[in-house]
Design a protein around this motif. Structure first.
Motif, PDB file in Angstrom:
ATOM      1  N   VAL A 199      -9.451 -22.857  -7.688  1.00 57.92           N
ATOM      2  CA  VAL A 199      -9.648 -21.262  -7.088  1.00 57.92           C
ATOM      3  C   VAL A 199      -8.702 -21.194  -6.138  1.00 57.92           C
ATOM      4  O   VAL A 199      -8.525 -21.785  -5.120  1.00 57.92           O
ATOM      5  N   VAL A 200      -8.029 -20.022  -6.282  1.00 55.74           N
ATOM      6  CA  VAL A 200      -6.776 -19.698  -5.312  1.00 55.74           C
ATOM      7  C   VAL A 200      -7.518 -18.398  -4.510  1.00 55.74           C
ATOM      8  O   VAL A 200      -7.889 -17.337  -4.953  1.00 55.74           O
ATOM      9  N   ILE A 201      -7.406 -18.451  -3.222  1.00 57.96           N
ATOM     10  CA  ILE A 201      -7.823 -17.502  -2.383  1.00 57.96           C
ATOM     11  C   ILE A 201      -6.932 -16.802  -1.614  1.00 57.96           C
ATOM     12  O   ILE A 201      -5.964 -17.581  -1.106  1.00 57.96           O
ATOM     13  N   ILE A 202      -6.714 -15.649  -1.655  1.00 52.23           N
ATOM     14  CA  ILE A 202      -5.635 -14.832  -0.853  1.00 52.23           C
ATOM     15  C   ILE A 202      -6.591 -13.914   0.138  1.00 52.23           C
ATOM     16  O   ILE A 202      -7.361 -13.152  -0.588  1.00 52.23           O
ATOM     17  N   ALA A 203      -6.197 -13.948   1.266  1.00 51.97           N
ATOM     18  CA  ALA A 203      -7.128 -12.999   2.231  1.00 51.97           C
ATOM     19  C   ALA A 203      -6.252 -12.107   3.094  1.00 51.97           C
ATOM     20  O   ALA A 203      -5.676 -12.535   4.102  1.00 51.97           O
ATOM     21  N   PRO A 204      -5.829 -10.963   2.509  1.00 46.39           N
ATOM     22  CA  PRO A 204      -5.124 -10.030   3.377  1.00 46.39           C
ATOM     23  C   PRO A 204      -5.747  -9.331   4.620  1.00 46.39           C
ATOM     24  O   PRO A 204      -7.087  -9.159   4.518  1.00 46.39           O
ATOM     25  N   PRO A 205      -5.105  -9.021   5.545  1.00 49.60           N
ATOM     26  CA  PRO A 205      -5.734  -8.318   6.758  1.00 49.60           C
ATOM     27  C   PRO A 205      -5.803  -6.879   6.795  1.00 49.60           C
ATOM     28  O   PRO A 205      -5.445  -6.102   5.484  1.00 49.60           O
ATOM     29  N   VAL A 206      -6.347  -6.245   7.787  1.00 46.38           N
ATOM     30  CA  VAL A 206      -6.522  -4.864   7.848  1.00 46.38           C
ATOM     31  C   VAL A 206      -5.153  -4.064   8.271  1.00 46.38           C
ATOM     32  O   VAL A 206      -4.144  -4.974   8.529  1.00 46.38           O
ATOM     33  N   ASN A 207      -4.877  -2.914   8.084  1.00 40.55           N
ATOM     34  CA  ASN A 207      -3.683  -2.200   8.149  1.00 40.55           C
ATOM     35  C   ASN A 207      -3.521  -2.034   9.773  1.00 40.55           C
ATOM     36  O   ASN A 207      -4.688  -1.936  10.470  1.00 40.55           O
ATOM     37  N   PRO A 208      -2.336  -2.006  10.408  1.00 41.66           N
ATOM     38  CA  PRO A 208      -1.117  -2.060   9.813  1.00 41.66           C
ATOM     39  C   PRO A 208      -0.668  -3.669   9.828  1.00 41.66           C
ATOM     40  O   PRO A 208      -1.001  -4.233  10.684  1.00 41.66           O
ATOM     41  N   PHE A 209       0.120  -3.777   8.879  1.00 43.70           N
ATOM     42  CA  PHE A 209       0.534  -5.470   8.738  1.00 43.70           C
ATOM     43  C   PHE A 209       1.882  -5.268   7.988  1.00 43.70           C
ATOM     44  O   PHE A 209       2.217  -4.170   7.274  1.00 43.70           O
ATOM     45  N   ARG A 210       2.839  -6.231   8.073  1.00 43.61           N
ATOM     46  CA  ARG A 210       3.977  -6.249   7.367  1.00 43.61           C
ATOM     47  C   ARG A 210       3.712  -6.463   5.747  1.00 43.61           C
ATOM     48  O   ARG A 210       2.959  -7.153   5.070  1.00 43.61           O
ATOM     49  N   CYS A 211       4.483  -5.525   4.989  1.00 40.78           N
ATOM     50  CA  CYS A 211       4.597  -5.228   3.547  1.00 40.78           C
ATOM     51  C   CYS A 211       3.134  -5.060   3.087  1.00 40.78           C
ATOM     52  O   CYS A 211       2.673  -5.891   2.177  1.00 40.78           O
ATOM     53  N   PRO A 212       2.722  -3.912   3.098  1.00 39.34           N
ATOM     54  CA  PRO A 212       1.395  -3.323   2.527  1.00 39.34           C
ATOM     55  C   PRO A 212       1.163  -3.855   1.188  1.00 39.34           C
ATOM     56  O   PRO A 212       0.157  -4.280   0.737  1.00 39.34           O
ATOM     57  N   PRO A 213       2.321  -3.780   0.250  1.00 34.70           N
ATOM     58  CA  PRO A 213       1.856  -4.302  -1.220  1.00 34.70           C
ATOM     59  C   PRO A 213       1.979  -5.846  -1.521  1.00 34.70           C
ATOM     60  O   PRO A 213       1.633  -6.160  -2.432  1.00 34.70           O
ATOM     61  N   GLY A 214       2.623  -6.541  -0.614  1.00 34.43           N
ATOM     62  CA  GLY A 214       2.765  -7.941  -0.511  1.00 34.43           C
ATOM     63  C   GLY A 214       1.731  -8.833  -1.058  1.00 34.43           C
ATOM     64  O   GLY A 214       1.887  -9.621  -1.933  1.00 34.43           O
ATOM     65  N   PRO A 215       0.487  -8.581  -0.530  1.00 31.34           N
ATOM     66  CA  PRO A 215      -0.530  -9.559  -1.022  1.00 31.34           C
ATOM     67  C   PRO A 215      -0.680  -9.485  -2.293  1.00 31.34           C
ATOM     68  O   PRO A 215      -1.053 -10.437  -3.180  1.00 31.34           O
ATOM     69  N   TYR A 216      -0.561  -7.956  -2.955  1.00 32.15           N
ATOM     70  CA  TYR A 216      -0.993  -7.991  -4.084  1.00 32.15           C
ATOM     71  C   TYR A 216      -0.106  -8.221  -5.266  1.00 32.15           C
ATOM     72  O   TYR A 216      -0.328  -8.626  -6.439  1.00 32.15           O
ATOM     73  N   GLU A 217       1.297  -8.053  -4.924  1.00 26.01           N
ATOM     74  CA  GLU A 217       2.308  -8.793  -5.606  1.00 26.01           C
ATOM     75  C   GLU A 217       2.196 -10.354  -5.737  1.00 26.01           C
ATOM     76  O   GLU A 217       2.558 -10.880  -6.671  1.00 26.01           O
ATOM     77  N   ARG A 218       1.837 -10.680  -4.500  1.00 22.97           N
ATOM     78  CA  ARG A 218       1.426 -12.144  -4.494  1.00 22.97           C
ATOM     79  C   ARG A 218       0.476 -12.732  -5.549  1.00 22.97           C
ATOM     80  O   ARG A 218       0.642 -13.755  -6.293  1.00 22.97           O
ATOM     81  N   ALA A 219      -0.598 -11.944  -5.599  1.00 17.17           N
ATOM     82  CA  ALA A 219      -1.535 -12.266  -6.485  1.00 17.17           C
ATOM     83  C   ALA A 219      -0.891 -12.199  -8.067  1.00 17.17           C
ATOM     84  O   ALA A 219      -1.216 -13.089  -9.017  1.00 17.17           O
ATOM     85  N   CYS A 220      -0.108 -11.218  -8.240  1.00 18.88           N
ATOM     86  CA  CYS A 220       0.778 -11.252  -9.654  1.00 18.88           C
ATOM     87  C   CYS A 220       1.422 -12.425  -9.831  1.00 18.88           C
ATOM     88  O   CYS A 220       1.327 -13.091 -10.975  1.00 18.88           O
ATOM     89  N   MET A 221       2.169 -12.946  -8.732  1.00 18.22           N
ATOM     90  CA  MET A 221       3.186 -13.814  -9.227  1.00 18.22           C
ATOM     91  C   MET A 221       2.526 -15.208  -9.017  1.00 18.22           C
ATOM     92  O   MET A 221       2.848 -16.107  -9.981  1.00 18.22           O
ATOM     93  N   ILE A 222       1.462 -15.426  -8.385  1.00 16.93           N
ATOM     94  CA  ILE A 222       0.760 -16.564  -8.498  1.00 16.93           C
ATOM     95  C   ILE A 222       0.028 -16.820  -9.839  1.00 16.93           C
ATOM     96  O   ILE A 222      -0.199 -17.802 -10.517  1.00 16.93           O
ATOM     97  N   ASP A 244     -10.466  -1.351   2.099  1.00 18.49           N
ATOM     98  CA  ASP A 244     -11.294  -1.098   0.908  1.00 18.49           C
ATOM     99  C   ASP A 244     -10.085  -0.406  -0.168  1.00 18.49           C
ATOM    100  O   ASP A 244     -10.558   0.199  -1.106  1.00 18.49           O
ATOM    101  N   LYS A 245      -8.970  -0.226   0.324  1.00 15.74           N
ATOM    102  CA  LYS A 245      -8.041   0.271  -0.624  1.00 15.74           C
ATOM    103  C   LYS A 245      -6.710  -0.434  -0.274  1.00 15.74           C
ATOM    104  O   LYS A 245      -6.560  -0.842   0.754  1.00 15.74           O
ATOM    105  N   PHE A 246      -5.903  -0.182  -1.216  1.00 11.88           N
ATOM    106  CA  PHE A 246      -4.435  -0.878  -0.816  1.00 11.88           C
ATOM    107  C   PHE A 246      -3.383  -0.072  -1.559  1.00 11.88           C
ATOM    108  O   PHE A 246      -3.479   0.494  -2.465  1.00 11.88           O
ATOM    109  N   SER A 247      -2.096  -0.679  -1.134  1.00  9.83           N
ATOM    110  CA  SER A 247      -1.067   0.218  -1.737  1.00  9.83           C
ATOM    111  C   SER A 247      -0.760  -0.065  -3.114  1.00  9.83           C
ATOM    112  O   SER A 247      -0.828  -1.273  -3.601  1.00  9.83           O
ATOM    113  N   LYS A 248      -0.382   0.991  -3.853  1.00  7.87           N
ATOM    114  CA  LYS A 248      -0.242   0.816  -5.334  1.00  7.87           C
ATOM    115  C   LYS A 248      -1.333   0.397  -6.004  1.00  7.87           C
ATOM    116  O   LYS A 248      -1.100  -0.189  -7.049  1.00  7.87           O
TER     117      LYS A 248
END
Ligand SMILES: Cc1cc2nc3c(=O)[nH]c(=O)nc-3n(C[C@H](O)[C@H](O)[C@H](O)COP(=O)(O)OP(=O)(O)OC[C@H]3O[C@@H](n4cnc5c(N)ncnc54)[C@H](O)[C@@H]3O)c2cc1C
Lengths: 426, 105
Positions: free
Chosen positions: A180-203, A223-227
């Protein structure tokens, strides 16, 4: 000469005076003007280069603590096995050789706005006429209980690229199939809003080939995120059943971690143990911005959105992730765009000119798969004192695009990377 | 303006331009065209010289750039991302940008 004014006349007379008195010139005056830039990342390096391009008479000194820069952009592709760290590492020789930027590798430890001086860890003190600060982000250690710098060795954030990226990649390589891989993104604002979700894709791309029984859980503080619709469509298409997104209102926000057992504790709901845990902690402006008194109570830097001059201190400009430039996101692309506007503002101000109206731009490409790219774009202008999106322009890639369109966007994402890194460090 | 005054100005101009000519590296004019165009470099490379898969636009003719931008904007020309960008610029701005890149190498 038609616009020749009395002011020009006086300027010329004093130039002539100085020239005859010293044999050498107004230009020496201009040349002695010195701009110091702290931070050689997307914002700072671009700003240094473009100040020199706009006015090669100015002295520009860039202070960067590291001798090599590893970009966050495309570091998710390293996690996915598409790229090597070497291919996303850049140096400072071209800024020196091709653009006449003086680069000092040292850490800025303090700024004295009254004396207009920057102090370096190595003991140097640099005087400036204008200072640009582009330190990126630092982490709010402890905002998530027990997540501190030591914890990030076992539960890497990989939100500054380099050794952290390699640690996370190595953990993925060593993980068992079915993990199990866990990714835990923070609340806004943070560096690179789509980054955590691209990371999920690449992993997921990596796991699909190497460990197909594994799962990715995204414990999100939002409760929602970029793209979001585009990402979710891509997950469905390329990685069905592999990625699960747990939003804040379903218990996604985590308040504590246990680095020993690699467990995350949501604000409500059951604790979850992971085999690999990527905690992306809340952030604020880089440390030097705090030391220098450039931040507001939220830890980010308020600026004049036309010139990026700090609202706290005169003659100091803040750009990039550290600055409050919303609606521009905290992206490398936006940092570069802000850097050019800031460079023009500084050059215009040192020359006593008025800067033409600025224009700003951003595009964030994300790789869903090696041949599957998506993007979000916007063009911005100044309205009054605020940056606003140009209505009717920008937006996200179409939801109903063909496979060829997605493939083209993946190819252009790589093209963007080549272009922007050449624009920053080339 | 009186004659003597003008003569004085002219000699001052002479000295000043002489001095400026001896400086290595000229300072560029900060034009509106430049302000708009540098924002394209993130994808098209510095001065429009692209090292990768995005087409380069440095030195392309102003008329090509202008018509391409207008066609991206209207949708007459297919694109992945340029349509979304071109909509952010007026006809007048597109002209300035086209001129700027036509003059790059
Ligand atoms: C996983 C991930 C993926 C991303 N992908 C994209 C993408 O696809 N597209 C995109 O546009 N953006 C992307 N980003 C965002 C991008 O990395 C940042 O927005 C960008 O780096 C911000 O630029 P900056 O100049 O503010 O900071 P940075 O680029 O971080 O530069 C700051 C520099 O300052 C130096 N520094 C800091 N303090 C000091 C000091 N006191 N003295 C000397 N030097 C100092 C640091 O060493 C660093 O080199 C991504 C981010 C992440 C985490």
């Amino acid at each position: 000469m038609s616009d020749f004014t009395r002011r020009d006349f006086i300027k010329l007379m004093s130039a002539a005076g100085a020239a005859s008195a010293m044999g050498w010139p107004i230009v020496a005056q201009a040349a002695r003007r010195r701009v110091v830039v702290v931070g050689g990342g997307f914002g700072g390096a671009t700003c240094a280069k473009y100040i020199r391009a706009f006015d090669p008479r100015l002295k520009v000194t860039l202070i960067e603590q590291d001798t090599k820069f590893v970009t966050c952009p495309f570091s998710n592709a390293v996690l996915g096995g598409l790229r090597t760290i070497g291919s996303i590492t850049h140096g400072y020789d071209k800024l020196r050789q091709n653009h006449g930027v003086k680069v000092i590798h040292d850490r800025a430890t303090a700024i004295d706005p009254a004396a207009r001086k920057v102090m370096l860890a190595g003991g140097k003190r640099l005087r400036y006429d204008r200072l640009v600060v582009s330190p990126g982000i630092d982490f709010r250690w402890g905002a998530i209980e027990s997540y501190d710098e030591a914890a990030s060795q076992t539960m890497p954030h990989a939100w500054k690229a380099g050794p952290q990226t390699s640690t996370l990649r190595k953990q993925l390589e060593q993980m068992r199939d079915g993990g199990v891989v866990i990714i835990a993104p923070p609340v806004n604002p943070f560096r690179c809003p789509p980054g955590p979700y691209e990371r999920a894709c690449m992993i997921a791309h990596y796991l699909k080939q190497a460990k197909p029984r594994s799962k990715i859980l995204i414990y999100d503080a939002k409760d929602k995120f970029s793209k979001q619709p585009l990402f979710m469509q891509g997950w469905q298409k390329l990685y069905p059943g592999m990625i699960e997104w747990i939003k804040q209102s379903d218990g996604g926000a985590i308040e504590r971690v246990d680095p020993k057992t690699r467990t995350v504790y949501p604000v409500f709901g059951k604790p979850q143990k992971g085999d690999v845990v990527n905690v992306i902690p809340p952030q604020h402006a880089g440390t030097i911005a705090h030391t220098a008194g450039l931040v507001n109570k939220d830890g980010w830097c308020p600026v004049n959105q036309r010139t990026f001059e700090s609202a706290m201190h005169k003659d100091i400009h803040v750009i990039g992730d550290a600055a409050i430039a919303s609606p521009l996101p905290k992206s490398g692309f936006a940092a570069g765009s802000e850097a050019k506007v800031c460079a023009a503002a500084i050059v215009a101000s040192l020359r006593g000119e008025t800067m033409p109206d600025p224009s700003y731009v951003n595009t964030c490409y994300s790789l869903v798969g090696p041949e599957y790219g998506i993007s979000v774009a916007a063009v911005y202008r100044l309205k009054g004192n605020e940056i606003v999106k140009v209505k009717g322009a920008g937006g996200v890639s179409p939801k109903d695009a063909t496979d060829m369109f997605r493939r083209d966007e993946a190819r252009y994402a790589a093209g963007w990377y080549s272009s922007i890194t050449a624009d920053v460090w080339g | 303006m009186r004659q003597s005054c003008r003569a004085l100005i002219m000699s001052a101009v002479g000295v000043a331009s002489l001095l400026i000519l001896t400086v290595p590296g000229q300072s560029a004019e900060l034009t509106r065209g430049a302000m708009l165009s540098v924002s394209c470099a993130g994808c098209h490379g510095t001065d429009g010289n692209s090292p990768g898969s995005v087409p380069g636009i440095a030195g392309k003719s102003a008329s090509f750039i202008e018509s391409a931008m207008k066609e991206f904007r209207s949708g007459a020309r297919d694109s992945t991302v340029m349509g979304r960008h071109a909509k952010g610029y007026t006809d007048e701005e597109i002209k300035l940008i086209a001129q700027y890149f036509a003059n790059r190498k």
